[in-house]
Design a protein around this motif. Structure first.
Motif, PDB file in Angstrom:
ATOM      1  N   UNK A   1     -49.261 -36.844 -28.593  1.00  0.00           N
ATOM      2  CA  UNK A   1     -50.559 -36.350 -29.044  1.00  0.00           C
ATOM      3  C   UNK A   1     -51.357 -37.494 -29.688  1.00  0.00           C
ATOM      4  N   UNK A   2     -52.528 -37.721 -29.185  1.00  0.00           N
ATOM      5  CA  UNK A   2     -53.365 -38.784 -29.751  1.00  0.00           C
ATOM      6  C   UNK A   2     -54.758 -38.226 -30.056  1.00  0.00           C
ATOM      7  N   UNK A   3     -55.558 -39.050 -30.680  1.00  0.00           N
ATOM      8  CA  UNK A   3     -56.941 -38.681 -30.985  1.00  0.00           C
ATOM      9  C   UNK A   3     -57.677 -38.329 -29.697  1.00  0.00           C
ATOM     10  N   UNK A   4     -58.491 -37.311 -29.605  1.00  0.00           N
ATOM     11  CA  UNK A   4     -58.953 -36.462 -30.720  1.00  0.00           C
ATOM     12  C   UNK A   4     -58.090 -35.220 -30.963  1.00  0.00           C
ATOM     13  N   UNK A   5     -57.023 -34.996 -30.149  1.00  0.00           N
ATOM     14  CA  UNK A   5     -56.180 -33.817 -30.425  1.00  0.00           C
ATOM     15  C   UNK A   5     -55.468 -33.954 -31.779  1.00  0.00           C
ATOM     16  N   UNK A   6     -54.960 -35.158 -32.011  1.00  0.00           N
ATOM     17  CA  UNK A   6     -54.273 -35.385 -33.282  1.00  0.00           C
ATOM     18  C   UNK A   6     -55.163 -36.148 -34.249  1.00  0.00           C
ATOM     19  N   UNK A   7     -55.286 -35.659 -35.428  1.00  0.00           N
ATOM     20  CA  UNK A   7     -56.118 -36.275 -36.461  1.00  0.00           C
ATOM     21  C   UNK A   7     -55.334 -36.326 -37.779  1.00  0.00           C
ATOM     22  N   UNK A   8     -54.801 -37.500 -38.111  1.00  0.00           N
ATOM     23  CA  UNK A   8     -54.035 -37.615 -39.375  1.00  0.00           C
ATOM     24  C   UNK A   8     -54.833 -37.181 -40.605  1.00  0.00           C
ATOM     25  N   UNK A   9     -56.153 -37.291 -40.534  1.00  0.00           N
ATOM     26  CA  UNK A   9     -56.961 -36.954 -41.713  1.00  0.00           C
ATOM     27  C   UNK A   9     -56.914 -35.474 -42.070  1.00  0.00           C
ATOM     28  N   UNK A  10     -56.449 -34.600 -41.084  1.00  0.00           N
ATOM     29  CA  UNK A  10     -56.378 -33.162 -41.393  1.00  0.00           C
ATOM     30  C   UNK A  10     -55.534 -32.891 -42.635  1.00  0.00           C
TER      31      UNK A  10
ATOM     32  N   UNK B   1     -54.984 -34.886 -45.059  1.00  0.00           N
ATOM     33  CA  UNK B   1     -55.410 -35.621 -46.261  1.00  0.00           C
ATOM     34  C   UNK B   1     -56.657 -35.012 -46.874  1.00  0.00           C
ATOM     35  N   UNK B   2     -57.015 -33.823 -46.361  1.00  0.00           N
ATOM     36  CA  UNK B   2     -58.312 -33.204 -46.657  1.00  0.00           C
ATOM     37  C   UNK B   2     -58.544 -32.983 -48.148  1.00  0.00           C
ATOM     38  N   UNK B   3     -57.541 -32.473 -48.835  1.00  0.00           N
ATOM     39  CA  UNK B   3     -57.689 -32.245 -50.272  1.00  0.00           C
ATOM     40  C   UNK B   3     -56.330 -32.409 -50.946  1.00  0.00           C
ATOM     41  N   UNK B   4     -56.343 -32.317 -52.278  1.00  0.00           N
ATOM     42  CA  UNK B   4     -55.117 -32.619 -53.028  1.00  0.00           C
ATOM     43  C   UNK B   4     -53.991 -31.630 -52.702  1.00  0.00           C
ATOM     44  N   UNK B   5     -54.333 -30.398 -52.346  1.00  0.00           N
ATOM     45  CA  UNK B   5     -53.274 -29.434 -52.006  1.00  0.00           C
ATOM     46  C   UNK B   5     -52.500 -29.889 -50.780  1.00  0.00           C
ATOM     47  N   UNK B   6     -53.230 -30.340 -49.751  1.00  0.00           N
ATOM     48  CA  UNK B   6     -52.545 -30.863 -48.570  1.00  0.00           C
ATOM     49  C   UNK B   6     -51.756 -32.125 -48.902  1.00  0.00           C
ATOM     50  N   UNK B   7     -52.418 -33.002 -49.626  1.00  0.00           N
ATOM     51  CA  UNK B   7     -51.769 -34.290 -49.924  1.00  0.00           C
ATOM     52  C   UNK B   7     -50.487 -34.083 -50.723  1.00  0.00           C
ATOM     53  N   UNK B   8     -50.561 -33.191 -51.659  1.00  0.00           N
ATOM     54  CA  UNK B   8     -49.394 -32.939 -52.499  1.00  0.00           C
ATOM     55  C   UNK B   8     -48.277 -32.271 -51.688  1.00  0.00           C
ATOM     56  N   UNK B   9     -48.689 -31.413 -50.756  1.00  0.00           N
ATOM     57  CA  UNK B   9     -47.714 -30.682 -49.928  1.00  0.00           C
ATOM     58  C   UNK B   9     -46.865 -31.619 -49.064  1.00  0.00           C
ATOM     59  N   UNK B  10     -47.484 -32.678 -48.587  1.00  0.00           N
ATOM     60  CA  UNK B  10     -46.750 -33.560 -47.670  1.00  0.00           C
ATOM     61  C   UNK B  10     -46.313 -34.876 -48.320  1.00  0.00           C
TER      62      UNK B  10
END
Ligand code: PBG
Length: 324
Positions: A1-10, A12-21
């Motif tokens: 899976x590569x861009x645009x299907x895969x987007x690593x920024x998904x 990193x969107x907010x602190x809840x996501x960042x903290x989760x991973x």
């Protein structure tokens, strides 16, 4: 899976996501705070090259211990400034030496606090080397017995763990033997297995008054250029009975931490040393960096490289942030 299907920024969107991973987290319970203990009463001496760190007399230790425990820091490592120094470093194993007094005081007033002792002679020798001198160099084999006696005296005073930092060959086996013969088989050894001859120890040597009076430590501490040798040093210490392996300094040696993590299954400790602390403090004081953020990023990088345990002068500052 590569861009645009895969987007690593998904993610990193907010602190809840960042903290989760988030892959790596610091914990106050895996930080060790170094304490410098000096003779006298009511003493709390500043160390100019280590802002925020003090030399404390024994009567100040209980208060310090309470503060650390309240912050969730359960472990200290002790360094001593003896009343007198001599050629053989005999103050290191004196029955009522500065460290022996400090251990007793801490174990008496704050028994929950884990007390590790640095086992070395440089703070106790008048020449400032980490062993006794015969001829022009530190004599390895003659030093071993003094180190073992020192470790034993720490255990007898109540230390929970000993940490030899001298870099003599064979010292882990010698200390293990001495502890076992004296029924201290349950006292672990955290060995400074991979300790480089580093300029980052400068502020510590001011703090502990242990700069060598002649020569340097390169005949016993490791050459910063070597990493295969680090494996050999660590292997020897494992075979001799080390329970925890330490790498020192930390940040300039993250590759060594990662290599040891890969090669050994023992817990790995890293010593974020005085010079590494002083550089961050100094740049922050000048307003050139955000000291708090750089501290967090630095300690995180040490953990990410593979250290389980971090010895750091930042332990309190970091623990305060972790509590928020
Ligand atoms: C004693 C010892 C040193 C440090 C820890 N134990 C100094 C040295 O080897 O010269 C350095 C710790 C620091 O810089 O924070 N041998």
């Amino acid at each position: 899976m590569v861009f645009p299907e895969y987007r690593p920024r998904r993610l990193r969107k907010n602190e809840s996501f960042r903290s989760l991973i988030r892959e790596t987290r610091l914990s106050a319970s895996q930080l060790i705070y170094p304490l410098f203990v000096m003779p006298g009463k009511n003493a709390r001496e500043t160390i100019p090259s280590m802002p925020g760190i003090f030399r404390l007399s024994v009567d100040q230790l209980a208060r310090e211990a309470k503060e650390l425990l309240a912050l969730g820091i359960n472990t200290v490592i002790l360094f001593g400034l003896p009343e007198k120094k001599d050629a053989m470093g005999s103050g290191a194993h004196a029955k009522n030496g500065i460290i022996q007094q400090a251990i007793k005081e801490l174990k008496n007033k704050a028994p929950e606090l884990m007390v590790i002792t640095d086992v070395c002679l440089c703070e106790y020798t008048d020449h400032g080397h980490c062993g006794c001198i015969i001829g022009q160099d530190v004599d390895n084999d003659a030093t071993l017995e003094i180190l073992a006696k020192t470790a034993l005296s720490h255990a007898q005073a109540g230390a929970d763990m000993v940490a030899p930092s001298d870099m003599m060959d064979g010292r882990v086996a010698e200390i293990r033997g001495m502890l076992d013969e004296n029924n201290f088989e349950m006292i672990p050894i955290m060995s400074y297995a991979v300790k480089y001859a580093s300029a980052f120890y400068g502020p510590f040597r001011d703090a502990a008054d242990c700069t060598p009076k002649f020569g340097d430590r390169r005949s016993y501490q490791m050459d910063p250029a070597n990493s295969r040798e680090a494996l050999r040093e660590a292997t020897l210490d494992v075979d001799e009975g080390a329970d925890i392996l330490m790498v020192k300094p930390a940040v300039a040696y993250l590759d060594i931490i990662a290599m040891l993590r890969e090669e050994f299954d023992l817990p790995i400790a890293a010593y974020h040393v005085s010079g590494e602390y002083a550089m961050i403090k100094a740049a922050a004081e000048k307003g050139w960096i955000d000291g708090e953020k750089v501290m967090q990023e630095t300690l995180l990088s040490i953990k990410r490289a593979g250290a389980d345990i971090i010895i750091t002068y930042f332990a309190k500052d970091m623990a305060k942030i972790l509590r928020q």
